[in-house]
Design an enzyme around this catalytic site. Sequence first.
Site, PDB file in Angstrom:
ATOM      1  CD  GLU A 219      -3.178  -1.061   1.840  1.00 41.78           C
ATOM      2  OE1 GLU A 219      -3.326  -0.107   2.769  1.00 41.78           O
ATOM      3  OE2 GLU A 219      -3.920  -2.035   1.734  1.00 41.78           O
TER       4      GLU A 219
ATOM      5  CD  GLU B  48      -3.503  -6.038   3.148  1.00 43.65           C
ATOM      6  OE1 GLU B  48      -4.651  -5.311   3.544  1.00 43.65           O
ATOM      7  OE2 GLU B  48      -2.292  -5.827   3.140  1.00 43.65           O
TER       8      GLU B  48
HETATM    9  O1  AHR Z   1      -5.041  -6.081   6.779  1.00 46.74           O
HETATM   10  C1  AHR Z   1      -5.244  -4.930   7.723  1.00 46.74           C
HETATM   11  C2  AHR Z   1      -4.394  -3.826   6.936  1.00 46.74           C
HETATM   12  O2  AHR Z   1      -5.286  -3.352   5.836  1.00 46.74           O
HETATM   13  C3  AHR Z   1      -3.379  -3.950   6.454  1.00 46.74           C
HETATM   14  O3  AHR Z   1      -2.043  -3.693   7.275  1.00 46.74           O
HETATM   15  C4  AHR Z   1      -3.050  -3.074   5.298  1.00 46.74           C
HETATM   16  O4  AHR Z   1      -2.034  -3.407   4.297  1.00 46.74           O
HETATM   17  C5  AHR Z   1      -4.408  -2.963   4.799  1.00 46.74           C
HETATM   18  O5  AHR Z   1      -4.831  -1.487   4.780  1.00 46.74           O
END
Ligand code: AHR
Length: 528
Positions: free
Chosen positions: A195, A332
């Site tokens: 990110e 994610e």
């Molecule tokens: O999964 C939780 C958080 O969500 C992670 O650390 C981040 O990459 C995302 O925004």
Amino acid sequence: MAGAAISVVLTLPAIVLAQTPVAPGPLTVQVGRPGPVINRDIFGQMSEHLGQGIYNGIWVGKDSKIPNVRGIRSDVVSALRAIKVPVVRWPGGCFADNYNWRDGVGPSDKRPVTLNANWGLLEPNAFGTNEFMDFANQIGAAAYVAVNISTGSVQQASDWLEYMTVDKPTTLEKERASDGHPAPYEVKYIGMGNEMSGCGGAMSPSDYVEHLKLYASNVDSRNPDQAPASLLRQRGPHAAMRVADGTDDDYIDAVMRAWQGHQSWSWSIEGLSLHHYTWGGAAMSSPSTGFGEQQYAGLLKETMEMEGLIAQRSALMDKYDPKKSVALIVDEWGVWLKPLPGTNPLFLRQQNSLRDAIAASLNLNIFARHADRVRMTNIAQMVNVLQSMILTDNAKMVLTPTYYVYKMYVPFQDAQFIPISFQGGRYSFGNITLQKVDAIAARGKDGKIWLALTNLDPDHDVDITIDVAGAPAQAAVGQVLTAARVDAVNTFDAPPEVMPKPVITQAVDGKLVLYLPSKSVTVVFLQP
Ligand code: AHR
């Protein structure tokens, strides 16, 4: 929302027989038109140093009374082995953006205590590189490490990969051997930052591309099985895959344009990441238990947005990569709900209901339908955080409804996608309308045709006729996951409310009609 027919499924102890066939289908399995392989890594996981995701969830330490192997809890390992986790992404998430791998190697009593600033925790560094690799090995998963592009350096990341993977007697190889692991590890995926437009440092797309080039040309696995010595850095079939950040459309455009235009042998990428969470409304405000049909239908509607998002991102990539050489990696995703009352909100701990299991199945179906481009996903997160497989509380452990979906979908790992055609019907609540039944088919590595069918409707069962061109099925055998309520959960102190039950359906007069209870996930193979 419990329908009368639900009790039929729940009360039969061993085998659930088919209901009287009333078919809205048919569903046709187009066996003559096989599609891409559903990469097993689509069923991957993520585990971050966040809340109790690692400490207490996976790592309890060698001296713990909780049964463990070298500090890693045995109950969690054995549960994860059963769902054949193919790959784990670690150490984050945002945690990776500040992680110095050096803090997590060497004798444990000499490791520093550092600040996990993102998640408001002290980091003891007891679980570091060797412990992660031991954990991955114990559960039989490949390693996906995210390197720190934010506060780290190219040298730091390159040293980390050398420490993990080199087999030549360099100082870092000797250090790894003296830390207890003489053999080089394999690293299947290397995440080039996390990110980067957000917690990774709010970089502009063009800045990120410049960083990416440096990392992608210098940070690689040195394991001889992955990186055979060759001129011009040619990459063999087992080379580590470098996953670039594809946070948003601008990032995707910048990264893919640079990838297409690069004239040099020095850098490339094999994957582009996408993060997408399902909030069920406003961020972190939707409860994980005790919700009604409005929140059920709303969350599932939001879940289905993944289909359009992947299609849109994939089309953006097609512009530069029509052959789909670069994989879309959804590293994610998951249902992100309100933290459980009484827990530290930064621990991101939530319950996991039948609704989440249904959402997981819908996402997995979407990923399978896009298997030509989507080749890995990592649900967030494996234990105790967000949409987890497992919840622990000291020595107690409970398997979530989402866990059981992953278990039921194991036959789809590396299976060959088969298109289907059918009328899925409609489920409506208020102004929300969704397809009632979502389904996928694939030929498993066992040669069998497998079907996964999700009935989203919380009140109405469905009978669906299955038609297999050329090889009519005589029976369907598998499991069904449902419960009395859409917000049913499994808890530490009571027998599981949401657990799969066996299902066998015989064809009658050559016609196979599957009964799908309301709010259920069914996975079956077809017997010719
Ligand atoms: O999964 C939780 C958080 O969500 C992670 O650390 C981040 O990459 C995302 O925004």
